[in-house]
Design a protein around this motif. Structure first.
Motif, PDB file in Angstrom:
ATOM      1  N   VAL B 543       5.072   7.577 -22.705  1.00  0.00           N
ATOM      2  CA  VAL B 543       6.105   6.759 -21.949  1.00  0.00           C
ATOM      3  C   VAL B 543       6.373   6.646 -20.874  1.00  0.00           C
ATOM      4  O   VAL B 543       6.493   5.762 -20.257  1.00  0.00           O
ATOM      5  N   PHE B 544       6.347   7.889 -20.027  1.00  0.00           N
ATOM      6  CA  PHE B 544       6.504   7.644 -18.616  1.00  0.00           C
ATOM      7  C   PHE B 544       5.337   7.172 -17.881  1.00  0.00           C
ATOM      8  O   PHE B 544       5.502   6.209 -16.967  1.00  0.00           O
ATOM      9  N   ARG B 545       3.997   7.556 -18.331  1.00  0.00           N
ATOM     10  CA  ARG B 545       2.878   6.727 -18.078  1.00  0.00           C
ATOM     11  C   ARG B 545       2.880   4.987 -18.047  1.00  0.00           C
ATOM     12  O   ARG B 545       2.618   4.645 -16.931  1.00  0.00           O
ATOM     13  N   GLN B 546       3.376   4.901 -19.336  1.00  0.00           N
ATOM     14  CA  GLN B 546       3.445   3.247 -19.381  1.00  0.00           C
ATOM     15  C   GLN B 546       4.435   2.794 -18.533  1.00  0.00           C
ATOM     16  O   GLN B 546       4.433   1.712 -17.845  1.00  0.00           O
ATOM     17  N   GLU B 547       5.564   3.413 -18.204  1.00  0.00           N
ATOM     18  CA  GLU B 547       6.838   2.897 -17.334  1.00  0.00           C
ATOM     19  C   GLU B 547       6.428   3.196 -15.980  1.00  0.00           C
ATOM     20  O   GLU B 547       7.002   2.330 -14.948  1.00  0.00           O
ATOM     21  N   PHE B 548       5.884   4.194 -15.496  1.00  0.00           N
ATOM     22  CA  PHE B 548       5.700   4.531 -14.181  1.00  0.00           C
ATOM     23  C   PHE B 548       4.519   4.483 -13.646  1.00  0.00           C
ATOM     24  O   PHE B 548       4.256   4.361 -12.098  1.00  0.00           O
ATOM     25  N   GLY B 549       3.143   4.134 -14.365  1.00  0.00           N
ATOM     26  CA  GLY B 549       2.037   4.152 -13.705  1.00  0.00           C
ATOM     27  C   GLY B 549       1.433   5.464 -13.611  1.00  0.00           C
ATOM     28  O   GLY B 549       2.205   6.496 -13.609  1.00  0.00           O
ATOM     29  N   GLU B 550       0.121   5.578 -12.994  1.00  0.00           N
ATOM     30  CA  GLU B 550      -0.522   6.759 -12.835  1.00  0.00           C
ATOM     31  C   GLU B 550      -0.885   6.908 -11.347  1.00  0.00           C
ATOM     32  O   GLU B 550      -1.298   5.654 -10.612  1.00  0.00           O
ATOM     33  N   TYR B 551      -0.902   8.024 -10.600  1.00  0.00           N
ATOM     34  CA  TYR B 551      -1.361   8.163  -9.038  1.00  0.00           C
ATOM     35  C   TYR B 551      -2.866   8.331  -9.046  1.00  0.00           C
ATOM     36  O   TYR B 551      -3.504   8.858  -9.735  1.00  0.00           O
ATOM     37  N   GLN B 552      -3.143   7.416  -8.140  1.00  0.00           N
ATOM     38  CA  GLN B 552      -4.491   7.449  -7.748  1.00  0.00           C
ATOM     39  C   GLN B 552      -4.914   8.395  -6.610  1.00  0.00           C
ATOM     40  O   GLN B 552      -4.201   8.210  -5.593  1.00  0.00           O
ATOM     41  N   GLU B 553      -5.850   9.393  -6.589  1.00  0.00           N
ATOM     42  CA  GLU B 553      -6.023  10.567  -5.305  1.00  0.00           C
ATOM     43  C   GLU B 553      -6.651   9.545  -4.154  1.00  0.00           C
ATOM     44  O   GLU B 553      -7.368   8.489  -4.310  1.00  0.00           O
ATOM     45  N   THR B 554      -6.063  10.085  -2.961  1.00  0.00           N
ATOM     46  CA  THR B 554      -6.700   9.396  -1.644  1.00  0.00           C
ATOM     47  C   THR B 554      -7.737  10.457  -1.339  1.00  0.00           C
ATOM     48  O   THR B 554      -7.209  11.681  -1.006  1.00  0.00           O
ATOM     49  N   VAL B 555      -9.103  10.166  -1.565  1.00  0.00           N
ATOM     50  CA  VAL B 555     -10.260  11.194  -1.500  1.00  0.00           C
ATOM     51  C   VAL B 555     -10.634  11.184  -0.146  1.00  0.00           C
ATOM     52  O   VAL B 555     -10.838  10.352   0.438  1.00  0.00           O
ATOM     53  N   VAL B 556     -10.284  12.637   0.573  1.00  0.00           N
ATOM     54  CA  VAL B 556     -10.514  12.567   1.761  1.00  0.00           C
ATOM     55  C   VAL B 556     -11.745  13.417   2.150  1.00  0.00           C
ATOM     56  O   VAL B 556     -11.666  14.621   1.379  1.00  0.00           O
TER      57      VAL B 556
END
Lengths: 136, 557
Positions: B543-556
């Motif tokens: 439910v949260f994933r659909q409402e909030f989206g998912e984080y994408q890593e900043t690959v460093v």
């Protein structure tokens, strides 16, 4: 004849986010003169195999500390073989019990580097396979 | 400073007449010395006289601002720290048995390790959970697993720490409902949820959602607990993982406190009163081998946080200014080679934590560079704490290293280095911006790389790894998690789904979705309703994933 520039993909399969070792190896290999691609964490075996084939790498180095290596490492090898990357040499590292190493080798993971291994051993392994890579 | 002129003159004389002769015949081992984190170390430290006002400002008395000498007036003379071993693996049944064993051995609090699928909000049957179920912690899919996990453990008597971040609100809800079923009201519950998402983006990787909604979930928990679960530590702001990723002691403190600043600001922005929630903030630090640097680190962290809370956030209640912390000894300092040596490392680190004034401690087991710890190794680790507590004598006075010329100088040095980082992060627009730019990750990575190069070149000795190496047979007794566990867990999940009222699950999840869509609504009561209905962790997180989206890593790199 100039030496071939060896390409290596360093990847973290599964859900483990401990990337200190993977990043160190990636950077140290880059400093040693190889072309290195790092996938970032939480990659599926499919994504890793696809990236390796697309990027036309010679080696894939897998790093995992969560204990899921017996499932995920062989899966990467299997997918590489199925999708036309069967020549890619796979090695691994992380918290991997000695007792699991024969199994992983039998599954096509050619070397396992456990904690405390000096980088020179990894480089030795890559150079030891140079003829195979260049002979293609 | 004039009082010191005599000493400095004496020192110059000593250097000329005594030291130089010795240096000529017996040169020092190295051209220069530094701490584990590369802070310079002088040959000799002299007293730095403080006026009574300066003493009060920098050190104060234990239990008083700025808490440099500890958060309690009597420290371990009154009560020892909580001995809390982080544990959990396999199924809820197996972990329940391990907890009962640890409690029978004198452990005084529980600390739950969840497996990775639980930490990133996937149920055990999810394809992404493959190979990971029950591996680094216990698998929790529904309230049923949590009921089994705490079966026969009285939640009004035991305090429980849960290492859970992205889905912290869900696991906290499961815990509250289990307590309700035991007849324990939430107001009596004591414990901690880690609930620190920023360090996940930096160092540990078990994030789910982007920073903004993640911060909302965190402040929702602060708000809910302030009235419903008042004795609960609503966050454990964690430097531990930042250090494990390779940060220096200075970076560990700086980035942890910068994260703390972000949480406090987020709560203030959500309209909370600082003195209402700040007393429930807690911290979590690492302890490495450089004993004095680590002690100085803990003392500096307390002093800086007190100043931040008082001066930046205008807290009035002294409890809001106290930095209370749990410590874990440094997992990444342990070696797979000659694993018994790790007992000695852990002992040194235990001393660092205790001399630094920790409130709670986990000691790592000697076999952790090989696998999850065996029962025997966990027992030795716990005994290490007990020996330091009862036999070493270091617990008999408060802040015993205070006044050490070296420790006070190091405390000051760490403090000033930390302020430099905090200023830099403020200039970048705060910690979320600094993380998104990859600044924090890059700083840590530089330190990690430098450290490892020094080990590789033999400039930094790691006993048993690059010096004093022996031929060893592979260790025999290591813990293995049964790979068939995933099937067991999947079957259990299917049973729960078959037995529950799916209509109620649908209704509670729909209500949760509505709540998630309204930023001003607190989601906690809705998560609790879904938990009571045996909605799964994955369903709630979806439910949260659909409402909030998912984080994408900043690959460093």
């Amino acid at each position: 004849m100039a030496k071939k520039k060896i390409r290596i993909l360093i990847a973290k399969p599964g859900l483990d986010g401990h990337d200190r070792g993977a990043k160190y190896v990636a950077r140290a290999l880059k400093d040693a003169g190889y072309e290195v691609i790092y996938t970032g964490i939480r990659q599926s075996p499919e994504a890793i195999a696809n990236a390796a084939i697309q990027e036309d790498v010679d080696f894939v180095g897998l790093s995992l500390l969560s204990g899921a290596h017996n499932e995920l490492f062989p899966e990467v090898v299997k997918l590489l073989r199925e999708r036309g990357g069967e020549q890619i040499i796979v090695f691994g590292g992380g918290i991997i019990p000695q007792g699991d190493i024969p199994f992983l080798r039998a599954q096509g993971v050619e070397a396992i580097f456990t904690p405390g291994t000096p980088m020179s051993k990894v480089i030795e392994f890559i150079e030891g396979n140079r003829a195979r890579v260049e002979g293609r | 400073m004039d009082d010191n002129r005599f000493l400095h003159a004496e020192r110059a004389q000593w250097e000329e007449k005594v030291l130089n002769k010795v240096l000529q015949t017996h040169p020092e081992r190295k051209a220069s010395f530094s701490t584990g984190s590369w802070l310079p170390v002088d040959r000799l430290y002299l007293p730095t006289p403080l006026t009574p006002e300066e003493y009060q400002e920098k050190l104060g008395f234990p239990g008083q601002y700025p808490f440099t000498r500890g958060v309690q007036p009597t420290m371990y003379r009154g009560r020892l720290w909580t001995m809390r071993q982080y544990a959990g693996f396999g199924t809820a049944e197996e972990s329940n048995a391990r907890y009962k064993y640890l409690l029978s051995q004198g452990q005084t609090g529980l600390s739950v390790a969840f497996d990775l699928p639980t930490q990133v909000g996937y149920d055990s049957h999810d394809p992404r959970a493959r190979g990971e179920v029950g591996k680094v912690g216990v698998a929790i899919d529904t309230l049923r697993d949590m009921e089994i996990l705490f079966d026969g453990i009285p939640l009004d008597k035991v305090s429980t720490s849960m290492t859970i971040n992205a889905p912290a609100c869900v696991l906290l809800a499961f815990y509250i409902v289990v307590a309700e079923k035991q007849g324990v009201p939430p107001s009596q519950l004591e414990g901690t949820i880690q609930n620190d998402i920023l360090k996940e983006y930096i160092a540990r990787g078990t994030y789910i959602f982007p920073p903004k909604p993640s911060l909302r979930l965190i402040t929702n928990i602060f708000e809910y607990c302030a009235h419903a679960v008042p004795r609960w530590n609503t966050i454990s702001i964690s430097g531990y993982h930042i250090r494990e990723a390779g940060a220096t002691a200075v970076q560990e403190v700086a980035f942890t406190l910068a994260n703390g600043i972000t949480y406090v600001q987020a709560a203030l922005d959500a309209g909370l009163d600082v003195d209402r929630f700040a007393g429930r903030l807690s911290f979590f630090f690492n302890a490495y081998n450089d004993l004095f640097e680590e002690v100085a680190k803990f003392r500096a962290a307390r002093r800086i946080w007190a100043k931040i809370m008082k001066e930046r956030f205008a807290a009035k209640d002294p409890r809001s200014m106290m930095l209370r912390f749990h410590t874990q000894t440094g997992g990444s300092t342990l070696t797979a080679q000659q694993p018994d040596n790790n007992v000695v490392r852990v002992t040194t680190q235990t001393l660092a934590a205790v001399l630094g004034g920790t409130q709670s401690l986990h000691t790592n087991s000697r076999d952790e560079a090989l696998s999850l710890p065996t029962e025997e190794a966990v027992r030795i680790a716990l005994r290490t704490q007990q020996i330091v507590a009862h036999e070493s004598g270091v617990t008999n006075t408060v802040d015993p290293l205070a006044g050490s010329y070296y420790v006070e100088a190091l405390t000051d040095a760490i403090e000033s280095e930390v302020w430099k980082y905090l200023d830099e992060i403020d200039k970048m627009g705060g910690m979320v911006a600094a993380i998104e730019k990859g600044y924090v990750q890059r700083e840590i990575q530089e330190a990690a790389y430098r450290y490892q190069r020094e080990v590789e070149r033999g400039e930094r000795i790691v006993v048993g790894v690059n010096a004093y190496v022996i031929d060893e047979a592979p260790p025999e007794n290591i813990l293995r998690v049964d790979p068939s566990l995933q099937q067991v867990q999947v079957k259990k999940l299917a049973e729960v789904k078959a037995q529950r009222d799916n209509e109620v699950v649908r209704t509670t999840l729909a209500a949760l979705r509505q709540a998630a869509r309204q930023p001003e609504v607190n989601v906690m009561p809705f998560v609790l309703d879904a938990a009571r209905a045996y909605a799964t962790l994955g369903e709630i997180c979806d439910v949260f994933r659909q409402e909030f989206g998912e984080y994408q890593e900043t690959v460093v790199l």
